[in-house]
Scaffold this motif. Structure first.
Motif, short mmCIF file in Angstrom:
data_model
loop_
_atom_site.label_atom_id
_atom_site.label_comp_id
_atom_site.label_asym_id
_atom_site.label_seq_id
_atom_site.Cartn_x
_atom_site.Cartn_y
_atom_site.Cartn_z
N ALA A 228 0.81 -1.16 -0.10
CA ALA A 228 -0.14 -0.10 -0.10
C ALA A 228 0.70 1.24 -0.07
N VAL A 229 1.90 1.20 0.70
CA VAL A 229 2.90 2.47 0.97
C VAL A 229 3.52 2.52 -0.56
N THR A 230 4.06 1.50 -0.94
CA THR A 230 4.59 1.57 -2.42
C THR A 230 3.90 2.27 -3.32
N LEU A 231 2.42 1.69 -3.32
CA LEU A 231 1.55 2.24 -4.46
C LEU A 231 1.32 3.66 -3.99
N VAL A 232 1.67 4.19 -3.10
CA VAL A 232 1.19 5.68 -2.85
C VAL A 232 2.32 6.37 -3.56
N PHE A 233 3.51 5.91 -3.38
CA PHE A 233 4.75 6.69 -3.92
C PHE A 233 4.94 6.24 -5.27
N TYR A 234 4.57 5.16 -5.82
CA TYR A 234 4.83 4.78 -7.26
C TYR A 234 3.45 4.26 -7.78
N PRO A 235 2.50 5.13 -8.13
CA PRO A 235 1.22 4.75 -8.66
C PRO A 235 1.09 4.01 -10.05
N ASP A 236 2.07 4.18 -10.67
CA ASP A 236 2.33 3.64 -11.97
C ASP A 236 2.87 2.21 -12.14
N LEU A 237 3.07 1.82 -11.09
CA LEU A 237 3.73 0.40 -10.83
C LEU A 237 3.02 -0.62 -11.50
N PRO A 238 3.46 -1.40 -12.22
CA PRO A 238 2.56 -2.55 -12.89
C PRO A 238 1.93 -3.43 -11.99
N GLY A 239 0.55 -3.76 -12.32
CA GLY A 239 0.14 -4.68 -11.38
C GLY A 239 0.42 -6.25 -11.75
N PRO A 240 -0.36 -7.00 -11.04
CA PRO A 240 -0.24 -8.55 -11.30
C PRO A 240 -0.61 -9.01 -12.90
N THR A 241 -1.79 -8.22 -13.18
CA THR A 241 -2.12 -8.70 -14.49
C THR A 241 -1.22 -8.34 -15.55
N HIS A 242 -0.30 -7.31 -15.49
CA HIS A 242 0.79 -6.99 -16.42
C HIS A 242 1.92 -8.14 -16.43
N VAL A 243 1.97 -8.71 -15.32
CA VAL A 243 2.87 -9.95 -15.21
C VAL A 243 2.26 -11.29 -15.83
N LEU A 244 1.20 -11.22 -15.88
CA LEU A 244 0.38 -12.48 -16.48
C LEU A 244 0.33 -12.24 -18.09
N GLU A 245 0.29 -10.73 -18.34
CA GLU A 245 0.14 -10.72 -19.96
C GLU A 245 1.37 -10.98 -20.37
N VAL A 246 2.39 -10.62 -19.56
CA VAL A 246 3.84 -10.78 -20.10
C VAL A 246 4.13 -12.40 -20.38
N ILE A 247 3.80 -13.02 -19.34
CA ILE A 247 4.06 -14.53 -19.27
C ILE A 247 3.10 -15.30 -20.47
N TYR A 248 1.85 -14.81 -20.75
CA TYR A 248 1.11 -15.65 -21.66
C TYR A 248 1.05 -15.23 -22.82
N GLU A 249 1.60 -14.01 -22.98
CA GLU A 249 1.56 -13.33 -24.56
C GLU A 249 2.14 -14.43 -25.67
N PRO A 250 3.16 -14.91 -25.35
CA PRO A 250 3.62 -16.04 -26.40
C PRO A 250 2.54 -17.04 -26.74
N PHE A 251 2.04 -17.56 -25.55
CA PHE A 251 1.01 -18.69 -25.82
C PHE A 251 -0.25 -18.09 -26.72
N ALA A 252 -0.70 -16.90 -26.25
CA ALA A 252 -1.74 -16.13 -27.03
C ALA A 252 -1.49 -15.96 -28.86
N LYS A 253 -0.33 -15.74 -29.00
CA LYS A 253 0.17 -15.62 -30.33
C LYS A 253 0.15 -17.28 -31.08
N ILE A 254 0.56 -18.20 -30.22
CA ILE A 254 0.60 -19.28 -30.90
C ILE A 254 -0.98 -19.92 -31.23
N LEU A 255 -1.73 -19.58 -30.49
CA LEU A 255 -3.07 -20.15 -30.65
C LEU A 255 -4.09 -19.32 -31.57
N GLU A 256 -3.43 -18.13 -31.81
CA GLU A 256 -4.40 -17.39 -32.85
C GLU A 256 -4.01 -17.80 -34.12
#
Length: 73
Positions: free
Chosen positions: A45-73
């Motif tokens: 919570a305190v970290t997000l007060v000082f760095y509100p543009d910090l990427p969230g957990p969904t960004h991490v999931l997007e980075v992990i699963y992006e190659p799989f999404a390209k393969i499935l398309e």
């Protein structure tokens, strides 16, 4: 102004900690796990007060699963 937010977060965490700590009887494992979760939440919570543009957990999931999404398309 950010320090006012930090003080507000600290006050809320202390109030929650006080009420919940009294409800946990003599179970030290629960007290340790509760304290750990509260401290990690407070740090986040305190970290997000000082760095509100910090990427969230969904960004991490997007980075992990992006190659799989390209393969499935």
């Amino acid at each position: 102004m950010k320090w006012v937010s930090v003080m507000g977060i600290t006050l809320i965490v202390l109030v929650i900690f006080q009420f919940e700590w009294l409800k946990i009887k003599h179970l030290w494992k629960e007290k340790v796990s509760f304290s750990t979760i509260m401290v990690l939440g407070y740090i986040l919570a305190v970290t997000l007060v000082f760095y509100p543009d910090l990427p969230g957990p969904t960004h991490v999931l997007e980075v992990i699963y992006e190659p799989f999404a390209k393969i499935l398309e």
